[in-house]
Design an enzyme around this catalytic site. Structure first.
Site, short mmCIF file in Angstrom:
data_model
loop_
_atom_site.label_atom_id
_atom_site.label_comp_id
_atom_site.label_asym_id
_atom_site.label_seq_id
_atom_site.Cartn_x
_atom_site.Cartn_y
_atom_site.Cartn_z
N HIS A 23 -3.60 -6.82 2.71
CA HIS A 23 -3.73 -6.52 3.97
C HIS A 23 -4.26 -7.42 4.98
CE1 HIS A 23 -1.53 -2.89 3.19
NE2 HIS A 23 -2.52 -2.55 2.16
N CYS A 48 1.89 -4.82 -0.44
CA CYS A 48 1.06 -3.75 -0.94
C CYS A 48 2.33 -2.92 -1.64
CB CYS A 48 0.03 -3.07 -0.09
SG CYS A 48 -1.25 -1.92 -1.05
#
Length: 487
Positions: free
Chosen positions: A427, A329
């Site tokens: 994630h 991310c």
């Protein structure tokens, strides 16, 4: 329909854990129960099925109830993006970023969202199990409170007060907290739970007797200190390690000021073949097999910190010696050429140079991408699932070799031409047993074992419910929840 609230004398007193335990214990009794936290301040979050965002702890509590996470379970989520400000998320959607003063005024509106969510849950479930935030006795935060007694007073619910004896001063914490509440709030507290006790309970009994006599309120039980419980932390990084064998892969995670979703690394922390180390300020990055750049709530500010700490040079040296590197991310964004924030979403508007290790750049946009996803990892074609929470849109030739092919037809992230660097927006990358094993083999652990992290989490939730049965006054708890023993 009953609402019961767990409040704590301090942060990390055990509120999240007790709510999780009570949820599974009630479910065992055949009671349909739902978790709820009015306001959560955390950088660990989960994505709901409808594309909203809630605190990670509430997602775990939902699992304890065998429910899918829903935005009503955590209607207000605050994600700090500076020392004095936070992104405000209401009903799963980012509203704006505010400083503490502005949010204090906004709490009147936030309370409306909190009460609306609670009412929907109350109508749908016999028991709503509520978790407070921090301490109800923070004098400077009591005006306009929506997270603790302000909420309890608004919905007229009883409260259990939990305190951590392991940090010392448990009786002062409990009595002091009670003394700082108003008479009506004191009356709401129906009992105490003492958490993380080690030793002979008989030696504690005189103190428990004094506490009950002093306050006129019962001690509902004493929970033992449990060393090998590994549910996701709400916000603090859990650095405990499972016992490792002789052959391990050394994995380093540099901890930057605005690290987010560090629960990504819990499966590695528990893996018997992984030596996971979090490296903080003032610490050099030691030799390792794998370095992982985690998510960040303020990518440009964290990039600056990374350079100030000399970690950019350490990462370059790591790659020269053949080490592997993953960016997740915000970590993905750091690995590119530039990060642009034209709207000032994460601080002052502007651009910052990335590490330049992958051929792409990122622009932060107002609309956040929130979705649960599944696909195939480019490594070994292993199945992978996870979730996206990001405001950045990334473009560039480096994305032509994706890290993940998603089931919805999109590609995610990148793998460098030399195979040393992997970047992804996903994630939860290590939670799947096959994807985790594939990544560990890529990083150099040829005989990587596949660990069922979901089964480990479920085992721990069951253990928590066992602790309720063994150590708490279940008859009083049933009364507080409005259920009978044969429910």
């Amino acid at each position: 329909m009953t609402t019961l609230m767990v409040q704590g004398t301090t942060s990390d007193a055990g509120k999240s854990t007790l709510v999780t335990a009570l949820c599974r214990w009630l479910l065992r009794q055949g009671v349909a129960v739902v978790p709820f936290k009015p306001q959560n301040m955390a950088l660990n979050s989960a994505v709901t099925a409808d594309g909203g965002e809630i605190g990670r702890a509430q997602a775990v509590q939902a699992q304890a109830c065998r429910l899918a996470p829903h935005t009503d379970m955590n209607p207000v989520l605050l994600k700090p993006n500076s020392d004095t400000g936070a992104q405000v998320i209401v009903h799963g959607r980012a509203v704006t970023s505010m400083n503490a003063v502005a949010y204090h005024d906004y709490k009147v509106i936030a309370m409306q969202a909190v009460l609306a969510s609670h009412e929907r849950l109350r109508q749908a479930y016999p028991v709503v199990m509520v978790e407070g935030a921090g301490s109800p006795a923070e004098i400077n935060l009591r005006a306009g409170d929506i997270a603790n007694m302000g909420f309890a007073e608004a919905v007229d619910c009883p409260v259990i007060l939990i305190a951590d004896i392991n940090r010392g001063g448990v009786f002062a914490h409990l009595v002091g907290t009670l003394e700082l509440l108003s008479p009506s709030e004191q009356a709401r507290v129906k009992g105490f739970v003492i958490n993380r006790f080690r030793g002979d309970i008989a030696l504690l009994q005189p103190g428990l007797d004094w506490l009950e006599q002093r306050t006129g309120k019962p001690v509902l039980g004493v929970l033992p200190y449990v060393t090998d419980l590994h549910l996701e932390a709400e916000d603090a990084i859990d650095v405990r390690q499972a016992v490792k064998g002789e052959r391990v892969l050394k994995v380093i995670v540099p901890v930057l000021p605005r690290i987010s979703n560090h629960t990504d690394f819990d499966p590695l922390r528990l893996h018997p073949q992984v030596d996971l180390q979090f490296i903080g300020p003032g610490q050099p990055i030691p030799p390792a097999d794998l370095i992982i750049l985690p998510g960040s709530k303020s990518v440009r500010a964290d990039l600056s910190q990374l350079r100030e700490r000399g970690w950019d040079s350490a990462i370059a040296r790591h790659l020269r010696y053949g080490g592997k590197l993953i960016g997740i991310c915000g970590g993905l964004q750091m690995l590119g050429h530039e990060v642009h924030d034209p709207l000032g979403l994460e601080g002052a508007a502007g651009s910052s140079a990335g590490l330049g290790l992958l051929d792409y750049s990122t622009v932060l946009e107002a609309e956040k991408q929130l979705r649960n996803v599944a696909g195939t990892l480019g490594l070994e074609q292993a199945p992978v699932s996870g979730y996206e929470i990001h405001a950045g849109v990334t473009h560039g030739p480096g994305l032509e070799h994706p890290a993940v092919q998603l089931d919805d037809g999109r590609n995610d992230g990148a793998i460098s031409a030399d195979g040393q660097i992997l970047a992804t927006y996903l994630h939860g990358l290590f939670e799947g047993s096959q994807s985790c094993a594939a990544l560990l083999r890529w990083a150099g652990l040829a005989d990587a074992q596949a660990i069922d992290y979901e089964a480990l989490r479920e085992r721990d939730i069951e253990r928590l419910a066992d602790l309720v049965e063994q150590h708490l006054d279940t008859e009083r708890l049933r009364q507080l929840c409005g259920v009978t023993a044969d429910a």
